[in-house]
Design a protein around this motif. Structure first.
Motif, short mmCIF file in Angstrom:
data_model
loop_
_atom_site.label_atom_id
_atom_site.label_comp_id
_atom_site.label_asym_id
_atom_site.label_seq_id
_atom_site.Cartn_x
_atom_site.Cartn_y
_atom_site.Cartn_z
N ILE A 1 2.77 -2.02 7.47
CA ILE A 1 2.00 -0.83 7.82
C ILE A 1 1.87 -0.69 9.33
N GLU A 2 1.90 -1.81 10.04
CA GLU A 2 1.78 -1.75 11.51
C GLU A 2 2.93 -0.97 12.14
N THR A 3 4.10 -1.00 11.47
CA THR A 3 5.26 -0.24 11.99
C THR A 3 4.94 1.25 12.00
N LEU A 4 4.31 1.73 10.93
CA LEU A 4 3.95 3.14 10.85
C LEU A 4 2.76 3.47 11.76
N GLN A 5 1.80 2.57 11.81
CA GLN A 5 0.63 2.81 12.66
C GLN A 5 1.02 2.95 14.12
N ALA A 6 2.08 2.23 14.53
CA ALA A 6 2.52 2.31 15.92
C ALA A 6 3.03 3.71 16.26
N SER B 1 -4.46 9.97 7.65
CA SER B 1 -4.97 10.55 6.40
C SER B 1 -6.10 9.69 5.85
N GLN B 2 -7.23 10.33 5.58
CA GLN B 2 -8.35 9.63 4.96
C GLN B 2 -8.21 9.60 3.44
N ARG B 3 -7.28 10.38 2.91
CA ARG B 3 -7.12 10.44 1.45
C ARG B 3 -6.26 9.31 0.92
N HIS B 4 -5.46 8.66 1.79
CA HIS B 4 -4.57 7.61 1.35
C HIS B 4 -5.09 6.25 1.82
N ARG B 5 -4.98 5.26 0.95
CA ARG B 5 -5.49 3.94 1.28
C ARG B 5 -4.79 3.35 2.49
N SER B 6 -3.54 3.74 2.69
CA SER B 6 -2.79 3.23 3.84
C SER B 6 -3.25 3.85 5.15
N GLY B 7 -3.93 5.00 5.07
CA GLY B 7 -4.39 5.69 6.26
C GLY B 7 -3.36 6.57 6.92
N VAL B 8 -2.18 6.72 6.29
CA VAL B 8 -1.12 7.55 6.87
C VAL B 8 -0.55 8.47 5.80
N ALA B 9 0.04 9.58 6.25
CA ALA B 9 0.72 10.52 5.36
C ALA B 9 2.01 10.96 6.02
N MET B 10 3.11 10.92 5.27
CA MET B 10 4.43 11.27 5.80
C MET B 10 4.69 12.77 5.67
N ARG B 11 5.51 13.30 6.61
CA ARG B 11 5.97 14.68 6.54
C ARG B 11 7.41 14.68 6.06
N PHE B 12 7.70 15.42 4.99
CA PHE B 12 9.03 15.59 4.42
C PHE B 12 9.76 14.27 4.17
N PRO B 13 9.15 13.35 3.42
CA PRO B 13 9.87 12.11 3.11
C PRO B 13 11.00 12.36 2.12
N ARG B 14 12.10 11.64 2.27
CA ARG B 14 13.19 11.71 1.31
C ARG B 14 13.93 10.37 1.33
N VAL C 1 0.86 -1.18 0.00
CA VAL C 1 0.00 0.00 0.00
C VAL C 1 0.90 1.24 0.00
N PRO C 2 0.62 2.21 -0.88
CA PRO C 2 1.48 3.41 -0.95
C PRO C 2 1.42 4.21 0.35
N VAL C 3 2.57 4.70 0.78
CA VAL C 3 2.62 5.51 2.00
C VAL C 3 3.31 6.85 1.79
N GLY C 4 3.89 7.09 0.61
CA GLY C 4 4.57 8.36 0.41
C GLY C 4 5.19 8.48 -0.96
N LYS C 5 5.69 9.68 -1.22
CA LYS C 5 6.35 9.99 -2.49
C LYS C 5 7.55 10.88 -2.20
N ALA C 6 8.66 10.60 -2.86
CA ALA C 6 9.88 11.38 -2.64
C ALA C 6 10.59 11.59 -3.96
N TYR C 7 11.29 12.72 -4.06
CA TYR C 7 12.02 13.02 -5.29
C TYR C 7 13.38 13.64 -5.00
#
Length: 533
Positions: free
Chosen positions: A525-530, A496-509, A441-447
């Motif tokens: 995903i449980e690692t992030l949910q924790a 986040s309700q907009r993402h299927r994973s239910g989470v949104a990252m801040r400043f991913p790189r 499940v997608p959890v973020g995008k980085a460039y």
């Protein structure tokens, strides 16, 4: 127009900051009025062309070529302005070089055009120009130059050109209008400095330096104060002679997006603080909550009620016309405490100081902050005046160590500008579902976060492992046996309700490429949910 087009081309191809400053200074010196002022306004985002929009440009070019061919071209090039400038049909007769319009001519024609007349005017201009000048005109009307020059860098170039401090430029900026003839006259010594006739102007902000190895060893803890670094957006609240303005840290006027805060600015002064969502002191929302209020032209009453904003006050720069910036931080802090006590407590509260005994004690506090919206500590020298820019020594930021997670590359998208030929924007995911049959499940995008050599390796991997194509986006092979693992660093996590994973990252790189790690060993995903609990 050709001179402006050449400037854009050279800025795109010049990576160094000093090189860009030199190019801008040379242009200001060689171009006359109003061209140089209009170019400056375009670079700083202060030039608006209402008669032409990107959809209109697409329609014009697809009247002149096969839409499918244009789609393929745009997919390959990756930039709308560059694509149109390259594929636009050459006129039957080559345009005369002496008939090429100036930048001032182009802007005057576009400003005079109505929405209905806009297509004819822009088409006529593109017919009269060569590829580079077409590119410049299209960038001009769409407003997204993407040339690696920020508004701050453009103002620094002005300061270098006129041999003045950039803080003088920034203090004048919001009282000026394109094409800035009076500003250039002053910088060239032909006229006095423009008067600051406007009220509630932006004051250049003071910035901090990150704590580096050994920085604190040379400092005496008793000489410094500490306060929490809150995860909102830095703002400047300016009210003077009945005029009220809310500025971002870069000096953009964002008052219109926060009418509820502007209504409460019933004072005469300038506050430096953090814009947050919540109802102090009971509730301070996350950055995800704040994003619901950002970049809105209108704010419905329901949105204002659900996501109320307030400012956590860090500093006081002016009070009743008195400039407090030359005072030391401790003196300004005392003034701030008295000032904030008289303000609406639902819209303004005081950022608390953090008592500490030594740097080790502060480090422990930094690692275990009292609130999830705190992202570290600020360290400020008690005697330091408020200085524009990022002076070394008076202020430090000591952020909480970033979180990391091992994720699997799922999608890659072409970049823009000099990265337009590479797949450089990456969407990644973690495992979810039953252990026997998990799915990504997608959890973020980085460039960013990778070197040029690593970019070339990832780009080759994407091309070699593509399983589906969606325009400029490719889906890559990603399962338990095959896939590229990315170690991703990020500052925080929100629901986040907009993402299927239910989470949104801040400043991913991208922190590291894990060519050595099988995708089956990536995180779940449980690692992030924790981290949310």
């Amino acid at each position: 127009m050709n001179r402006f087009a050449e400037l854009l081309d050279r800025l795109v191809l010049t990576p160094s900051r000093n090189g860009k400053l030199t190019l801008l200074c040379d242009y200001f010196r060689q171009a006359g009025d109003p061209d140089r002022g209009l170019a400056l306004a375009a670079i700083t985002g202060d030039l608006s062309i209402a008669a032409v929009k990107p959809a209109m440009l697409r329609a014009l070019v697809m009247e002149r070529m096969d839409p499918v061919l244009f789609g393929y071209s745009y997919d390959y090039v990756g930039d709308l302005a560059e694509t149109i400038s390259l594929v636009w049909p050459e006129p039957a007769e080559a345009p005369r070089t002496d008939a090429v319009p100036t930048l001032g001519d182009v802007v005057a024609r576009l400003h005079a055009a109505s929405r209905s007349d806009g297509p004819r005017v822009i088409a006529d201009l593109l017919d009269r120009l060569d590829v580079s000048a077409r590119f410049a005109v299209i960038k001009l009307v769409t407003g997204g130059l993407r040339i690696g020059v920020s508004a701050r860098l453009a103002k620094q170039a002005l300061a270098d050109f006129g041999k003045v401090d950039v803080a003088e430029i920034e203090e004048l900026w919001h009282g000026l209008e394109p094409p800035y003839a009076a500003l250039f006259a002053w910088l060239e010594g032909r006229a006095p400095k423009p008067e600051k006739g406007a009220r509630a102007l932006f004051r250049p902000v003071m910035l901090s330096n990150p704590v580096g190895d050994g920085d604190l060893d040379r400092l005496e803890p008793a000489d410094y104060a500490a306060e929490w670094k809150w995860d909102g957006i830095r703002v400047q609240v300016s009210a003077e002679a009945g005029l009220r303005r809310l500025y971002s840290r870069s000096g953009d006027d964002i008052s219109g997006a926060f009418p509820d805060l502007v209504e409460a600015m019933d004072f005469d002064g300038v506050i430096d603080g953090e814009l947050l969502v919540g109802r102090p002191p009971e509730w301070t929302g996350t950055f995800s909550d704040l994003q619901q209020r950002l970049n809105r032209k209108t704010v419905a009453p329901k949105m204002r009620a659900k996501y109320p904003v307030f400012v956590r006050c860090y500093d006081l720069l002016q009070s009743s016309g008195r400039d407090l910036r030359p005072l030391g931080f401790a003196e300004r802090r005392s003034e701030l405490e008295r000032f904030v006590a008289a303000l609406d407590p639902e819209r303004f509260d005081l950022s608390p100081l953090v008592p500490f005994d030594d740097w080790g004690h502060l480090d422990r506090l930094r690692k275990g902050p009292p609130h999830p919206v705190v992202e570290g500590v600020m360290i400020k020298e008690r005697r330091s005046p408020y200085l524009a820019g990022r002076p070394k020594g008076p202020w430090f930021k000591w952020k909480r160590d970033p979180y990391t997670v091992d994720a699997v590359l799922m999608y890659a998208q072409r970049g823009h500008g000099k990265r337009s030929s590479y797949y450089s924007d990456y969407t990644f995911g973690v495992w979810a579902g039953p252990e026997e049959t998990p799915e990504l499940v997608p959890v973020g995008k980085a460039y960013f976060g990778f070197t040029d050599e690593e970019l070339r390796r990832i780009d080759k991997y994407v091309r070699d492992n593509t399983i589906e194509r969606f325009g400029p986006v490719r889906s890559v092979r990603a399962d338990r046996q095959s896939g590229l693992v990315l170690e991703v660093a990020f500052e925080g996590l929100n629901r986040s309700q907009r993402h299927r994973s239910g989470v949104a990252m801040r400043f991913p790189r991208i922190a590291r490429l894990r060519w050595d790690k099988p995708p089956s060993e990536a995180d779940r995903i449980e690692t992030l949910q924790a981290l949310l609990d």
